[in-house]
Write a protein that holds these residues in place. Sequence first.
Motif, PDB file in Angstrom:
ATOM      1  N   ASP A   2     -61.395  16.287 -41.984  1.00 50.49           N
ATOM      2  CA  ASP A   2     -60.390  15.227 -42.139  1.00 50.49           C
ATOM      3  C   ASP A   2     -59.872  14.835 -40.760  1.00 50.49           C
ATOM      4  OD1 ASP A   2     -58.577  13.430 -43.103  1.00 50.49           O
ATOM      5  OD2 ASP A   2     -57.624  14.799 -44.521  1.00 50.49           O
ATOM      6  N   VAL A   3     -60.618  13.992 -40.053  1.00 54.30           N
ATOM      7  CA  VAL A   3     -60.263  13.553 -38.704  1.00 54.30           C
ATOM      8  C   VAL A   3     -59.348  12.343 -38.807  1.00 54.30           C
ATOM      9  CG1 VAL A   3     -61.139  12.709 -36.491  1.00 54.30           C
ATOM     10  CG2 VAL A   3     -62.429  14.440 -37.772  1.00 54.30           C
ATOM     11  N   ILE A   4     -58.179  12.426 -38.132  1.00 53.27           N
ATOM     12  CA  ILE A   4     -57.200  11.342 -38.245  1.00 53.27           C
ATOM     13  C   ILE A   4     -56.805  10.785 -36.873  1.00 53.27           C
ATOM     14  CG2 ILE A   4     -56.306  12.151 -40.453  1.00 53.27           C
ATOM     15  CD1 ILE A   4     -53.969  13.424 -38.994  1.00 53.27           C
ATOM     16  N   GLY A   5     -57.561  11.117 -35.839  1.00 50.72           N
ATOM     17  CA  GLY A   5     -57.248  10.560 -34.531  1.00 50.72           C
ATOM     18  C   GLY A   5     -58.074  11.209 -33.438  1.00 50.72           C
ATOM     19  N   ASN A   6     -57.823  10.768 -32.192  1.00 51.09           N
ATOM     20  CA  ASN A   6     -58.502  11.361 -31.041  1.00 51.09           C
ATOM     21  C   ASN A   6     -57.627  11.144 -29.806  1.00 51.09           C
ATOM     22  OD1 ASN A   6     -60.390  11.494 -28.625  1.00 51.09           O
ATOM     23  ND2 ASN A   6     -61.768  12.145 -30.269  1.00 51.09           N
ATOM     24  N   VAL A   7     -57.288  12.230 -29.134  1.00 50.16           N
ATOM     25  CA  VAL A   7     -56.402  12.159 -27.975  1.00 50.16           C
ATOM     26  C   VAL A   7     -57.041  11.373 -26.838  1.00 50.16           C
ATOM     27  CG1 VAL A   7     -55.227  13.536 -26.213  1.00 50.16           C
ATOM     28  CG2 VAL A   7     -55.239  14.310 -28.582  1.00 50.16           C
ATOM     29  N   ALA A   8     -58.309  11.641 -26.540  1.00 50.59           N
ATOM     30  CA  ALA A   8     -58.976  10.957 -25.435  1.00 50.59           C
ATOM     31  C   ALA A   8     -59.213   9.489 -25.739  1.00 50.59           C
ATOM     32  CB  ALA A   8     -60.302  11.653 -25.113  1.00 50.59           C
ATOM     33  N   GLU A   9     -59.450   9.157 -27.001  1.00 53.72           N
ATOM     34  CA  GLU A   9     -59.709   7.771 -27.398  1.00 53.72           C
ATOM     35  C   GLU A   9     -58.447   6.999 -27.746  1.00 53.72           C
ATOM     36  OE1 GLU A   9     -62.464   8.088 -30.611  1.00 53.72           O
ATOM     37  OE2 GLU A   9     -64.038   9.034 -29.377  1.00 53.72           O
ATOM     38  N   HIS A  10     -57.324   7.667 -27.738  1.00 50.43           N
ATOM     39  CA  HIS A  10     -56.012   7.039 -27.950  1.00 50.43           C
ATOM     40  C   HIS A  10     -55.879   6.353 -29.305  1.00 50.43           C
ATOM     41  CE1 HIS A  10     -53.852   6.968 -23.817  1.00 50.43           C
ATOM     42  NE2 HIS A  10     -54.604   8.028 -23.912  1.00 50.43           N
ATOM     43  N   TRP A  11     -56.207   7.094 -30.386  1.00 52.69           N
ATOM     44  CA  TRP A  11     -55.884   6.555 -31.705  1.00 52.69           C
ATOM     45  C   TRP A  11     -55.406   7.688 -32.608  1.00 52.69           C
ATOM     46  CZ3 TRP A  11     -58.469   7.665 -36.407  1.00 52.69           C
ATOM     47  CH2 TRP A  11     -59.676   8.375 -36.288  1.00 52.69           C
ATOM     48  N   PHE A  12     -54.530   7.342 -33.537  1.00 53.26           N
ATOM     49  CA  PHE A  12     -53.929   8.324 -34.424  1.00 53.26           C
ATOM     50  C   PHE A  12     -53.508   7.629 -35.710  1.00 53.26           C
ATOM     51  CE2 PHE A  12     -49.928  11.027 -35.313  1.00 53.26           C
ATOM     52  CZ  PHE A  12     -50.644  11.943 -36.081  1.00 53.26           C
ATOM     53  N   SER A  13     -54.078   8.062 -36.830  1.00 51.65           N
ATOM     54  CA  SER A  13     -53.738   7.513 -38.142  1.00 51.65           C
ATOM     55  C   SER A  13     -52.958   8.578 -38.903  1.00 51.65           C
ATOM     56  CB  SER A  13     -55.011   7.127 -38.903  1.00 51.65           C
ATOM     57  OG  SER A  13     -54.709   6.590 -40.166  1.00 51.65           O
ATOM     58  N   ARG A  14     -51.676   8.628 -38.629  1.00 54.87           N
ATOM     59  CA  ARG A  14     -50.829   9.665 -39.202  1.00 54.87           C
ATOM     60  C   ARG A  14     -50.625   9.447 -40.697  1.00 54.87           C
ATOM     61  NH1 ARG A  14     -44.369  10.335 -38.016  1.00 54.87           N
ATOM     62  NH2 ARG A  14     -44.103  12.481 -38.787  1.00 54.87           N
ATOM     63  N   ARG A  15     -50.726  10.519 -41.456  1.00 53.26           N
ATOM     64  CA  ARG A  15     -50.467  10.436 -42.885  1.00 53.26           C
ATOM     65  C   ARG A  15     -48.970  10.273 -43.134  1.00 53.26           C
ATOM     66  NH1 ARG A  15     -55.450  12.427 -44.709  1.00 53.26           N
ATOM     67  NH2 ARG A  15     -56.857  11.330 -43.307  1.00 53.26           N
ATOM     68  N   ASP A  16     -48.622   9.647 -44.236  1.00 52.20           N
ATOM     69  CA  ASP A  16     -47.208   9.373 -44.505  1.00 52.20           C
ATOM     70  C   ASP A  16     -46.623  10.296 -45.563  1.00 52.20           C
ATOM     71  OD1 ASP A  16     -48.424   8.421 -46.766  1.00 52.20           O
ATOM     72  OD2 ASP A  16     -47.605   6.392 -46.635  1.00 52.20           O
TER      73      ASP A  16
END
Length: 326
Positions: free
Chosen positions: A273-287
């Motif tokens: 369950d990948v929800i982001g990547n620090v190096a790629e600068h994206w994050f889809s945080r669950r609510d």
Amino acid sequence: MTTYIHPAEITVRRPYDVEGDWILFSTCNYRCGYCFWDEDALGAKIEPIAPVERLAGFFDRTELTWLLHLTGGEPFIYPDFVRLCSLLTRRHLISVNTNADSPHIRAFIDEVNPGRVDFINCGVHERERQVRRGTRRFVTNVLAMRSAGFDVFVSCVMYPDLFETFPELWRRYASEGVVVIPKALRGTHLGRRYPGGYTETERALFREYTARAAEFYAGQFGRRDEPPTVNPFMDEHLFLERLPDYRGDLCEAGHLFVRIVPSGEIRRCGPDDVIGNVAEHWFSRRDRASICDVLECPYFCEKYRLPPGDAGRRHAIASRMRRGPA
């Protein structure tokens, strides 16, 4: 004052939005036989996924306040680790899991604000420390960090052949002002699964020295807004007999907690369950909370699962889940 509070009983938390267990890499200068990393991983070439400025910048751009638990491997051998900590603590909180055997600890003391460091867990790892003649460095570094205002505690993984000599080890470190908290071994060691593989005699010694350590740390832990997430005083109460299985429980992983792995992937918890990547600068945080479906680190599981007795909160979350996103 007790040094153990069950995570479900915590009513005050430090001011952060998301906690991240950030495994920077697997590489380490130690080779502990009980480590969950194998020899190849421990000796892997260090290849940072991005400059530390870009890594720290990701967390700033989320416009959230993070508590980041920095671990490895041995974090202090990560390139520009002290610089990374300095950048992160401008806006966020960190904690560190280390063997405290690094010459960079002095720079860390000089450059990082202790008020932005939640805790530092210093592992004894006695067999490797003796081989590398690192006991004096360890004691010096622990006392220096404590004197500088860092919330430092010392733990020791209780592998089976340590029990016979542990009372002397404990006394020797305690005489220097470094009190060791026993920490349960998790996983397979010499063909036996732990912590279930401990004998009753070993458990009795574990409890005895946990109680001794609790007396020393009571004031330090009592001054905290909340206990450290990776709190070895939990082991006696929750992990000494067997590891709990939280699968099927509602858990705030993905919303209030994430795991960050060496590739930079941000995971809800487990690998699927990948929800982001620090190096790629994206994050889809669950609510919202969701159902646990993996076995992971029990410290974080205990903190972020919704206790079965919390019926009102569980019902509210279940209702939101049925209705769908607002």
